[in-house]
Design an enzyme around this catalytic site. Structure first.
Site, mmCIF file in Angstrom:
data_model
loop_
_atom_site.group_PDB
_atom_site.id
_atom_site.type_symbol
_atom_site.label_atom_id
_atom_site.label_comp_id
_atom_site.label_asym_id
_atom_site.label_seq_id
_atom_site.Cartn_x
_atom_site.Cartn_y
_atom_site.Cartn_z
ATOM 1 N N GLU A 44 15.472 5.140 -4.747
ATOM 2 C CA GLU A 44 16.809 5.455 -4.264
ATOM 3 C C GLU A 44 17.274 4.210 -3.515
ATOM 4 O O GLU A 44 16.967 4.009 -2.339
ATOM 5 C CB GLU A 44 16.812 6.676 -3.336
ATOM 6 C CG GLU A 44 18.219 7.210 -3.104
ATOM 7 C CD GLU A 44 18.775 6.990 -1.709
ATOM 8 O OE1 GLU A 44 19.965 7.241 -1.505
ATOM 9 O OE2 GLU A 44 18.033 6.555 -0.802
ATOM 10 N N HIS A 55 11.834 6.077 7.258
ATOM 11 C CA HIS A 55 11.893 6.562 8.640
ATOM 12 C C HIS A 55 11.235 7.931 8.748
ATOM 13 O O HIS A 55 11.062 8.618 7.739
ATOM 14 C CB HIS A 55 13.347 6.648 9.114
ATOM 15 C CG HIS A 55 14.258 7.246 8.088
ATOM 16 N ND1 HIS A 55 15.019 6.493 7.232
ATOM 17 C CD2 HIS A 55 14.514 8.537 7.746
ATOM 18 C CE1 HIS A 55 15.708 7.279 6.418
ATOM 19 N NE2 HIS A 55 15.414 8.528 6.706
ATOM 20 N N ASP A 102 19.400 15.816 9.058
ATOM 21 C CA ASP A 102 19.907 15.102 7.890
ATOM 22 C C ASP A 102 19.459 15.803 6.602
ATOM 23 O O ASP A 102 18.960 15.163 5.671
ATOM 24 C CB ASP A 102 19.426 13.637 7.930
ATOM 25 C CG ASP A 102 20.098 12.754 6.884
ATOM 26 O OD1 ASP A 102 21.114 13.189 6.305
ATOM 27 O OD2 ASP A 102 19.600 11.642 6.652
ATOM 28 N N GLN A 122 16.177 9.569 13.397
ATOM 29 C CA GLN A 122 15.376 9.046 12.282
ATOM 30 C C GLN A 122 14.910 7.639 12.663
ATOM 31 O O GLN A 122 15.705 6.701 12.638
ATOM 32 C CB GLN A 122 16.208 9.006 10.997
ATOM 33 C CG GLN A 122 16.507 10.395 10.440
ATOM 34 C CD GLN A 122 17.604 10.381 9.387
ATOM 35 O OE1 GLN A 122 18.679 9.839 9.599
ATOM 36 N NE2 GLN A 122 17.346 11.004 8.251
ATOM 37 N N ASP A 141 13.046 7.365 -0.919
ATOM 38 C CA ASP A 141 14.324 7.377 -0.211
ATOM 39 C C ASP A 141 14.586 6.064 0.527
ATOM 40 O O ASP A 141 13.688 5.515 1.169
ATOM 41 C CB ASP A 141 14.273 8.539 0.792
ATOM 42 C CG ASP A 141 15.576 8.716 1.521
ATOM 43 O OD1 ASP A 141 16.558 9.085 0.872
ATOM 44 O OD2 ASP A 141 15.608 8.475 2.750
HETATM 45 C C1 GLC Z 1 19.167 8.865 1.478
HETATM 46 C C2 GLC Z 1 19.566 10.306 1.265
HETATM 47 C C3 GLC Z 1 20.590 10.685 2.283
HETATM 48 C C4 GLC Z 1 20.029 10.477 3.668
HETATM 49 C C5 GLC Z 1 19.504 9.055 3.841
HETATM 50 C C6 GLC Z 1 18.672 8.908 5.071
HETATM 51 O O1 GLC Z 1 20.210 8.006 1.252
HETATM 52 O O2 GLC Z 1 20.037 10.478 -0.031
HETATM 53 O O3 GLC Z 1 21.016 12.008 2.114
HETATM 54 O O4 GLC Z 1 21.008 10.719 4.627
HETATM 55 O O5 GLC Z 1 18.657 8.704 2.766
HETATM 56 O O6 GLC Z 1 17.428 9.526 4.904
#
Ligand code: GLC
Length: 642
Positions: free
Chosen positions: A331, A189, A146, A257, A289
């Site tokens: 985020e 995660h 990812d 994850q 995140d």
């Molecule tokens: C956040 C990141 C994204 C990722 C997700 C899982 O949203 O911006 O790119 O896939 O987290 O970690």
């Protein structure tokens, strides 16, 4: 027995555990005095938030004192330059709001490795960047991972990109250039190859408790009923069967994850320690995140639970003790109405994150472009609260993820039951599937053409720059790109430019995508930095040069005029036409953004209080302008000052 109850030692007002006072008594006096002061404020906060989360565990008080001791030790070993920076920033809570500009890039795609990023500093300086978000650079699991968001070790840099020493050198050089480095911190995660996951697989009960497990298919089904799907096409479901454990691990994102279980206090303590260690290597900001998913409450959608905010407030409090110059950025890609708590507003009050992505504004700007109507942006702004001192919205046009349309559901639903179709229209428009569309993006995670999910593509592809055949089409596409950036710059406390957008880089080529690991549509907007086009940025006879110059003019205006700072309140100015968005900053500055392909004539309503501005000076051209009857070129942005 509790240390707090049994060995109370007064330090100012807060009663600190003996373990902490001993540490401070042995430390150099100058630091110890400052830390005592910080702890006076922060210890009661930490005790409160962590007790809400973990008080039911045995030895809570001892555990709490260990968590605080860990932060105090890291504060005592904080390098002198960072300690000094903390002290300086503590006296200026809005230090990150003055003329700030963010830039976001993958290390490998931007510059090969961390040392390569140092060679890019002159470019970042020329652009005016003050904040560099490098996408995950910690040691990831084996690909696919990812894009690095499956972390195998939080304490080591990805060997393919460098080592911890390279990171430290980079942060020092960036700091000397006035740029703060932001690192992702993937809280929700870890990679299935992280030591904790490996131990859990190996049967270690303690480490199994670091994760969430469903024991039977019925358990899985009961949870799934309430959960959303992040990657419905490539990673359907939220659980992954782990044969060694004979149970299903909770995996909100990809199966590799594994979601962390924050009811286990050791998870919190270990993650906090890793974050503060990275701060001591010079990381000045953390992008936290997927914060919305940190706490699972059965029977709910497991998003934005109150405990998420207690976790984040406790992290902030530890940061305030050990590294108060560090910024925390949420985020949380959620509807605007769910975001205020991430700034510590609302029921779960208290300092939390300094910055959060304004993803609704970003998505709404794209919808407005497709509709040539700015109503949806105005609706989003009406749900956008003013922020506490020291907090800022991160605004952006594009980032490394898809444009998610569903964050706008509250705004479209409020306009009527039939309005969801507007989101589907936007997603089809930017996939180039609507007659007259100039866009070359692609739908993300939606095989069913009637379902909206996200859209991929670089900004240049979405605004039609890469499909333009004629000079007029090129001109229109360029104007769209610059206007979208000008809006982000106008609204943002911390506006962010995504790598390549400063000169209009297009999508990743199909050939390049074919070489990438794992099918992920987002690779479309993760190209390798195109040196060749970049070399044109100072040549205004080229498209790259024109975009770069236009963007820099807005960036410089923002830096020069403090009246454009996000510390002044933002309000809608009624332009008399929904094709043109009017925004006022304080009482002296106005931004006008024409989202239509037609010239527009303003007919503002002077009676409206916010509209009392009648004329101004164009901050880019220097011309004096009268607002009544002002003509705006297609897709133009004008910033004026009274
Ligand atoms: C956040 C990141 C994204 C990722 C997700 C899982 O949203 O911006 O790119 O896939 O987290 O970690």
């Amino acid at each position: 027995m509790s240390l707090i109850e049994d060995c109370p030692v007064a330090s100012g007002q807060a009663i600190l555990p003996a373990r902490i006072t001993e540490l401070l008594d042995q430390a150099p006096a100058a630091r110890a005095d400052v830390l005592r002061e910080r702890l006076n404020t922060e210890f009661p906060v930490l005790q409160d938030r962590l007790a809400r989360l973990y008080d039911c565990h045995d030895n809570f008080s001892d555990w709490l004192s260990q968590v605080v001791a860990q932060a105090v030790k890291l504060a005592l070993s904080r390098p002198n330059d960072l300690w000094a920076l903390d002290m300086q920033r503590a006296s200026q809570p809005n230090w990150h709001l003055n003329g700030s500009l963010g830039y976001c890039a993958y290390v490998d795609k931007f510059a090969g490795n961390l040392s390569g990023v140092r060679q890019r500093i002159p470019h970042l300086q020329e652009l005016g960047v003050t904040y560099l978000h490098l996408l995950p650079f910690l040691k990831p699991g084996t690909p696919p991972n990812d894009g690095g968001f499956a972390v195998a070790s939080y304490d080591e840099v990805d060997p393919a990109l460098g080592n911890n020493h390279d990171l430290q050198t980079l942060t020092q050089e960036l700091r000397a250039a006035g740029i703060s480095l932001c690192s992702d911190f993937v809280l929700n995660h870890v990679s299935h190859e992280h030591e904790w996951a490996l131990k859990a697989r190996g049967g270690d009960a303690h480490h199994q408790s670091y994760f969430h497990w469903a024991k039977t298919p019925e358990d899985v089904a009961a949870h799934e009923k309430n959960l959303i799907q992040i990657f419905p096409n490539t990673a359907p479901g939220n659980f992954t069967f782990i044969p060694e454990v004979k149970a299903w691990a909770w995996t909100t994102f990809y199966p590799y994850q594994w979601d962390l279980n924050y009811t286990q206090p050791d998870v919190f303590a270990e993650m906090a320690q890793s974050l503060l260690q990275l701060a001591n290597l010079g990381v000045e900001a953390f992008r936290l995140d997927s914060t919305g998913f940190l706490w699972k409450r059965p029977g709910t959608n497991c998003m934005n639970q109150p405990e998420v905010h207690w976790i984040l407030q406790a992290m902030r409090s530890l940061t305030n003790i050990a590294a108060p110059g560090v910024l925390l950025k949420a985020e949380a890609i959620m509807p605007t109405q769910d975001l205020p708590p991430y700034f510590g507003l609302g029921e779960t009050q208290g300092p939390e994150c300094h910055v959060a992505y304004h993803s609704s504004l970003m998505s709404a700007s794209w919808v407005a472009l497709a509709e040539e109507n700015t109503q949806i942006i105005q609706d989003v702004l009406s749900h956008t609260p003013a922020l506490p001192d020291g907090c800022a919205w991160m605004t952006y046009v594009r980032c490394h993820d898809d444009i998610g349309w569903n964050v706008l559901r509250p705004e479209v639903d409020a306009r009527g039951a039939d309005q969801r179709a507007r989101l589907l229209h936007a997603s089809q428009f930017f996939a180039g599937d609507v007659a007259g569309s100039y866009a070359q993006g692609a739908a993300f995670q939606a095989s069913d053409p009637t379902v909206v999910h996200g859209t991929n593509g670089m900004a240049a592809a979405l605004v039609g720059l890469t499909s333009a055949q004629t000079p007029a089409e090129q001109e229109a596409a360029k104007s769209r790109l610059v206007m979208m950036q000008a809006l982000s710059l106008f609204v943002g406390g911390l506006p962010l430019i995504y790598m390549g957008d400063e000169w209009g880089q297009g999508n990743t080529s199909a050939q390049e995508i074919a070489q990438r690991q794992g099918p992920d549509g987002r690779e479309l907007h993760r190209p390798i930095f195109d040196e060749h086009s970049f070399a044109n940025r100072h040549d205004e006879s080229t498209m790259q040069g024109q975009i770069y110059a236009a963007l820099r003019a807005f960036i410089q205006a923002k830096k020069q005029h403090s009246s454009l700072s996000a510390t002044h309140p933002l309000s809608v100015w009624h332009t008399g036409t929904s094709a043109v968005l009017g925004l006022k900053r304080g009482s002296h500055v106005l931004g006008l953004f024409n989202f239509s392909g037609q010239p527009q004539t303003l007919s503002p309503t002077p009676g409206i209080t916010q509209n009392c501005m009648t004329h101004g000076t164009d901050l880019i051209s220097g011309k004096a302008l009268d607002l009544q009857g002002l003509q705006l070129a297609p897709y133009s942005a004008i910033w004026l000052k009274k």
